[in-house]
Design a protein around this motif. Sequence first.
Motif, PDB file in Angstrom:
ATOM      1  N   ARG A 216       0.484  -1.305   0.141  1.00 24.55           N
ATOM      2  CA  ARG A 216       0.267  -0.036  -0.165  1.00 24.55           C
ATOM      3  C   ARG A 216       0.667   0.914   0.058  1.00 24.55           C
ATOM      4  NH1 ARG A 216      -4.892  -1.095   4.078  1.00 24.55           N
ATOM      5  NH2 ARG A 216      -5.615  -3.296   3.536  1.00 24.55           N
ATOM      6  N   GLY A 217       2.483   1.222  -0.231  1.00 23.43           N
ATOM      7  CA  GLY A 217       2.892   2.318  -0.259  1.00 23.43           C
ATOM      8  C   GLY A 217       3.169   2.628   0.733  1.00 23.43           C
ATOM      9  N   LEU A 218       2.757   2.153   2.251  1.00 23.26           N
ATOM     10  CA  LEU A 218       3.616   3.010   3.563  1.00 23.26           C
ATOM     11  C   LEU A 218       4.599   2.138   3.947  1.00 23.26           C
ATOM     12  CD1 LEU A 218      -0.709   1.751   5.113  1.00 23.26           C
ATOM     13  CD2 LEU A 218       0.389   3.853   4.314  1.00 23.26           C
ATOM     14  N   PRO A 219       5.603   3.814   5.036  1.00 25.32           N
ATOM     15  CA  PRO A 219       6.283   3.164   5.068  1.00 25.32           C
ATOM     16  C   PRO A 219       6.724   1.931   6.243  1.00 25.32           C
ATOM     17  CG  PRO A 219       5.515   5.267   6.135  1.00 25.32           C
ATOM     18  CD  PRO A 219       4.752   4.887   5.240  1.00 25.32           C
ATOM     19  N   THR A 220       8.002   1.734   6.232  1.00 21.12           N
ATOM     20  CA  THR A 220       8.043   0.231   6.961  1.00 21.12           C
ATOM     21  C   THR A 220       9.893   0.189   7.458  1.00 21.12           C
ATOM     22  OG1 THR A 220       8.826  -0.754   5.092  1.00 21.12           O
ATOM     23  CG2 THR A 220       6.548  -1.359   6.291  1.00 21.12           C
TER      24      THR A 220
END
Length: 378
Positions: A216-220
Amino acid sequence: MSADLAAARRLVGAPLEQVPTPALILEPAIVRANVEEMRRRMETLPAALRPHAKIHKSPALARLQLEAGAIGITTATVWEATAMVEAGIDDVLVANQVVGPRKVAELARLATLGRVIALVDDAGNAAAISAAALAAGGEVGVLVELDVGLHRAGVREVGAAADLARLVDRLPGLRLLGAFGYEGHCMLEPDREERVRKARAANARLLELVDEMEARGLPTEIVAAGGLGTWDITGANPRITEIHAGSYIFSDAFHRNLVPGFEPALSVLATATSAAGRTAVLDCGRKSIGIDRAPPELIGAAGRVRFEHGERFIHEEHTAIELDDEAPRVGDTFRLMPGYSPTTVNFYDCYFLVEAGIVTDVWPVLGRYGTETTGVEA
Ligand SMILES: Cc1ncc(COP(=O)(O)O)c(C=O)c1O
């Protein structure tokens, strides 16, 4: 400095036996050796170490860990984080949910002083932290917690956790940093193969969330898990960026068997208040020594905590010991290795540092519940 701490400091230079009992005794040489041993072990793994400070509640000890390569400090409460941040430690992760207006406001205040990260598993709590961060003018780092099998906290489903991550990412005053999944249900597994199997399954579950967040293109950038019992399993996973083992610093009767190679650095000094034959009763007990998961052990004397009526003889303020071949006398002092260090430390205002039988320093135990944390006037 509190009056109690000032009184304790007057014992610096005195022989150990002069410390009023029960007292928390720390051997700095053993602490340093344990910290060095963990530094050496972590060099073999891809994950970094952010040691858990719930074990010691001491910025001085946290600093020793940072000097040995730790990337930051973990705490269990916002008040422990306060103790760390106010001592100048500027990268602190509260590995817990922070809920309630006073605690949320404190978290937001700390985030104006350094990088402060908290766990979130609830949209309403995320919104409350966002509002407090905006009011304080800072930015709180957030990891979304997934339940990976401990069933303590954390979003139960990967899809719902990723939805929460997306919400956090959009809320002002919050910085989404990644995911957290503590495999605490694996720590106590005595069978090594079974512990490895369970921990890998828990880690895999956490990585399902990381995959979903990435999709989902979220930071990790932070993927966090792990305690002492799984340090070399979780820490070996190349996608887990940091682990939170902490009990290696003191070890204790429980952790010594769980993960060998670390020596007991912490003890409780106690005095025999009654004696008969080879047995004595000491002035320590459930209100001064942690007995979770293992009974305390005598240090420096051949003997043990007495076993009677099907359990160890440990009352609130009395512990019965029996020596193998000596007759203790009233007034003799003894040292006990705690069954469990983290719950021992929490009973005390301070550590007495002892080298070669002499008190060399006194360090406060900070971040416990008290007037400063509750806001109740003394
Ligand atoms: C969230 C969390 N992380 C890490 C730990 C690791 O602590 P230990 O070093 O005692 O395994 C704990 C211990 O309870 C914990 O609750």
